[in-house]
Scaffold this active site. Sequence first.
Site, PDB file in Angstrom:
ATOM      1  N   SER A 182      37.051  46.850  38.295  1.00 18.39           N
ATOM      2  CA  SER A 182      38.376  47.448  38.457  1.00 18.39           C
ATOM      3  C   SER A 182      39.398  46.501  37.857  1.00 18.39           C
ATOM      4  O   SER A 182      39.171  45.284  37.774  1.00 18.39           O
ATOM      5  CB  SER A 182      38.691  47.664  39.939  1.00 18.39           C
ATOM      6  OG  SER A 182      40.055  47.994  40.143  1.00 18.39           O
ATOM      7  N   TYR A 215      38.852  44.363  48.478  1.00 18.21           N
ATOM      8  CA  TYR A 215      38.455  45.166  47.326  1.00 18.21           C
ATOM      9  C   TYR A 215      38.582  44.340  46.047  1.00 18.21           C
ATOM     10  O   TYR A 215      37.662  44.274  45.228  1.00 18.21           O
ATOM     11  CB  TYR A 215      39.326  46.417  47.242  1.00 18.21           C
ATOM     12  CG  TYR A 215      39.003  47.320  46.079  1.00 18.21           C
ATOM     13  CD1 TYR A 215      37.919  48.184  46.117  1.00 18.21           C
ATOM     14  CD2 TYR A 215      39.793  47.315  44.930  1.00 18.21           C
ATOM     15  CE1 TYR A 215      37.620  49.020  45.054  1.00 18.21           C
ATOM     16  CE2 TYR A 215      39.502  48.145  43.854  1.00 18.21           C
ATOM     17  CZ  TYR A 215      38.420  49.004  43.927  1.00 18.21           C
ATOM     18  OH  TYR A 215      38.133  49.823  42.867  1.00 18.21           O
TER      19      TYR A 215
END
Length: 266
Positions: A150, A163
């Site tokens: 990401s 995350y």
Amino acid sequence: MGYADLFRLDGRRVAVVGGASGIGREAARALAAHGAEVLVADRDSQGAEETARLAAGETPAPGSRTGPVSVDVLDVLDEAAARQTASGWGALDGLVVTVGANVRKRIADYTLSDFDRVLALNLRAYLTLVQTTVPAMAERGGGSVVGLASMRAFQVEAGQSVYAASKAGLVQLLRTAAAEWGPRGVRFNAVAPGVVRTPLTDQIAADPQWYEAYAQASALRRWAGPEEIAGAVAYLVSDASTFVTGSVLTVDGGWTAVDGRYEPSV
């Protein structure tokens, strides 16, 4: 060099873990469209079956097989369970892992249970899947592993601590794997998407102000569809990327380039 065939995947068998929806589904369809036999692995068996049906319709090569298998990566976090699961997949030429989770909380509010869940899906699952599929690729002289990282591996915001940490860790795990298995012909790369409209972003999409703020933060001033990430996956699996390993392909609409900045009148 037959450049027309660089992206062809005829005769290759690729497992897409997390293929029942979102980026995984579109990646499976793209790989099948280039001739690969795609194994769609997901705990959502109905979704995996639908992906397999869609992917089979993309396949231009007669006789190419694409099918679903049921697997919950949380059930294969130990090596023995993962090995048993992977043994039923047969010889693989490629592994694409798209599973992931995000619990949006500030650090002070994070529980150990939250932490363990995010790390289990976003990092530990990759470790066990790599451990149980890559040695056989190396024995056959090559293969390609693609993980979904990401842009949060590089840019963070409040509420994204674990995350972001897991995605940064995934990048380093894949880069290390590239160093360890490179001499045996196995390549490892990450795709780092920006904001993509998938079930993982439902929380944002439900808030119009939040959704629009994210849309405006990239150079393209919009969200991506999952199909816009699939090409990057197909490229990294194909022979078009035979000298690409240990890399991160950022597909974020220019978010990290412009840094989500306000554009002043100058």
